[in-house]
Enzyme design. Structure first.
Site, mmCIF file in Angstrom:
data_model
loop_
_atom_site.group_PDB
_atom_site.id
_atom_site.type_symbol
_atom_site.label_atom_id
_atom_site.label_comp_id
_atom_site.label_asym_id
_atom_site.label_seq_id
_atom_site.Cartn_x
_atom_site.Cartn_y
_atom_site.Cartn_z
ATOM 1 N N TYR A 238 16.763 29.929 7.751
ATOM 2 C CA TYR A 238 15.388 30.739 8.121
ATOM 3 C C TYR A 238 15.236 31.054 9.579
ATOM 4 O O TYR A 238 15.426 29.847 10.322
ATOM 5 C CB TYR A 238 14.153 30.069 7.531
ATOM 6 C CG TYR A 238 13.876 30.259 6.129
ATOM 7 C CD1 TYR A 238 13.543 31.795 5.652
ATOM 8 C CD2 TYR A 238 13.967 29.455 5.249
ATOM 9 C CE1 TYR A 238 13.315 31.706 4.160
ATOM 10 C CE2 TYR A 238 13.698 29.418 3.880
ATOM 11 C CZ TYR A 238 13.408 30.715 3.174
ATOM 12 O OH TYR A 238 13.086 30.814 2.076
ATOM 13 N N LYS B 108 0.901 -1.132 -0.046
ATOM 14 C CA LYS B 108 -0.013 0.060 0.071
ATOM 15 C C LYS B 108 0.703 1.326 0.038
ATOM 16 O O LYS B 108 2.081 1.229 0.247
ATOM 17 C CB LYS B 108 -0.921 0.237 1.345
ATOM 18 C CG LYS B 108 -0.208 0.013 2.562
ATOM 19 C CD LYS B 108 -1.310 -0.113 3.854
ATOM 20 C CE LYS B 108 -0.307 0.032 5.020
ATOM 21 N NZ LYS B 108 -1.277 0.062 6.169
#
Length: 369
Positions: free
Chosen positions: A256, A35
């Site tokens: 940042y 999956k």
């Protein structure tokens, strides 16, 4: 020159991990769980690598099963969540799929359907996970309804999911296991119970079928590794390169928000990989990476397309140096995706399935048997 980031997929390691799952449970058959695009590794490529080795595959939904059938995969495929609407039963039959049944409406829809060939069913019991499945006190009635239906009685199994098979504290696992053993014994039902951690650590949970998932891809799902889980081999290596180098004075910030500041005169490398590729933005300062096979760490916040690593202790590293975000380096050194996940306050599943399509997958390894 192409951007250097890529995900190398070692299909020999995938097959090794499947054989480990199989060998740990010699009296069981092991369905390979594929999956979520084979946990981010490539649905069709992984199915083809395991074809002839795994007797069946498991997916979450009809669309994943259709992709496998369109690729020529002929092995049995189990729909782990069953159908989402009754109209899907026509495709279930046409594609020769097996299916889980976890709710009254699914059971009613299935029993109202008259297939031209039997559909194998895995009846799901909620033994304590409290997601999907019939409560134990109602599972027996659902089982008997299926047993009385000629189209579904021929290949009927009892299925459940363990909530804490990975945990050191095994009390809740044993409660679930005892409940399921009693129910299966009363019904004379073959079972599919063992997920990856139960496959690795709890032989008493091994049934007619097991369904190893994340362990196939080399991630250890146990809270504490055991002898079996230490034999798992990493399948995905997320690999890039240093694309720039900066020299910093003590106290200069990086990235940042300036979360990381140079604790001394420092040298940092810019890596072509970021959250736009699926690398977790929550990676903390100190998250390990391998540069030319040697361990160092992330410095500062992950950007969309780049991240920064501390090269101060690696004076020989520079532009073009290999960076392994997780997996196996070219010299054989390994950085576990599980270790990286802990530094991101998450689990390996989210890292592996989160690698985005713009990261090319490159497949290596043996042809299917």
């Amino acid at each position: 020159m192409a951007r250097p980031l890529r995900a190398d997929i070692d299909l020999d390691a995938l097959r090794h991990n499947y054989r480990l799952a199989r060998d740990l449970a010699p009296d069981s058959r092991s369905v390979a769980v594929l999956k979520a695009d084979a946990y981010g590794h490539g649905l069709v490529a992984c199915a083809r690598a395991l074809e002839g080795l795994a007797p069946a595959f498991a997916v979450a939904c009809l669309e994943e099963a259709e992709t496998l059938r369109e690729a020529g995969i002929g092995a049995p495929i189990v729909l782990l969540e069953g159908i989402f609407e009754s109209q899907e039963l026509a495709r279930v039959e046409a594609l020769g799929l097996w299916m889980a049944v976890h709710s009254d409406w699914q059971l009613d829809a299935l029993l109202a359907w008259r297939p031209t060939r039997p559909i194998p069913v895995w009846l799901k019991v909620d033994s304590g996970m409290h997601r999907l499945g019939f409560p134990p006190e109602r599972a027996e009635a659902a089982w008997r309804r299926l047993r009385a239906a000629p189209d579904y009685a021929c290949d009927l199994h009892l299925m459940s999911h363990f909530a804490t098979a990975d945990a050191v504290d095994s009390g809740y696992f044993h409660r679930q296991s005892a409940l399921l053993a009693e129910l299966a014994g009363r019904l004379g039902a073959p079972t599919c119970l063992a997920n990856s951690p139960a496959t690795l650590a709890w032989p008493e949970a091994h049934g007619a079928w097991n369904r190893p998932g994340v362990m196939l891809y080399g991630s250890d799902p146990l809270e504490h590794a055991n002898a079996a889980s230490r034999r798992l081999a990493p399948v995905m290596t997320l690999r890039s390169e240093i694309i720039a180098v900066r020299e910093l004075e003590e106290g200069e910030p990086v990235g940042y928000g300036g979360r990381w500041t140079a604790p001394r005169p420092s040298r940092v490398g810019i890596v072509a990989c970021g959250y736009g590729d699926g690398y977790d933005r929550h990676a903390a300062d100190g998250t390990p990476v391998l540069v030319d096979g040697r361990r160092t760490a992330i410095a500062g916040k992950v950007s969309m397309d780049m991240l920064i690593v501390d090269l101060t202790a690696l004076p020989e590293a520079g532009i073009g140096s290999e960076v392994v975000l997780w997996g196996r380096g070219s010299g054989g050194e390994t950085l576990s995706v599980d270790e990286v996940a802990r530094h991101c306050d998450t689990i390996s599943y989210t890292l592996l399935t989160g690698v985005l399509p713009r990261v090319p997958r490159r497949y290596h390894g043996a042809e299917p048997e």
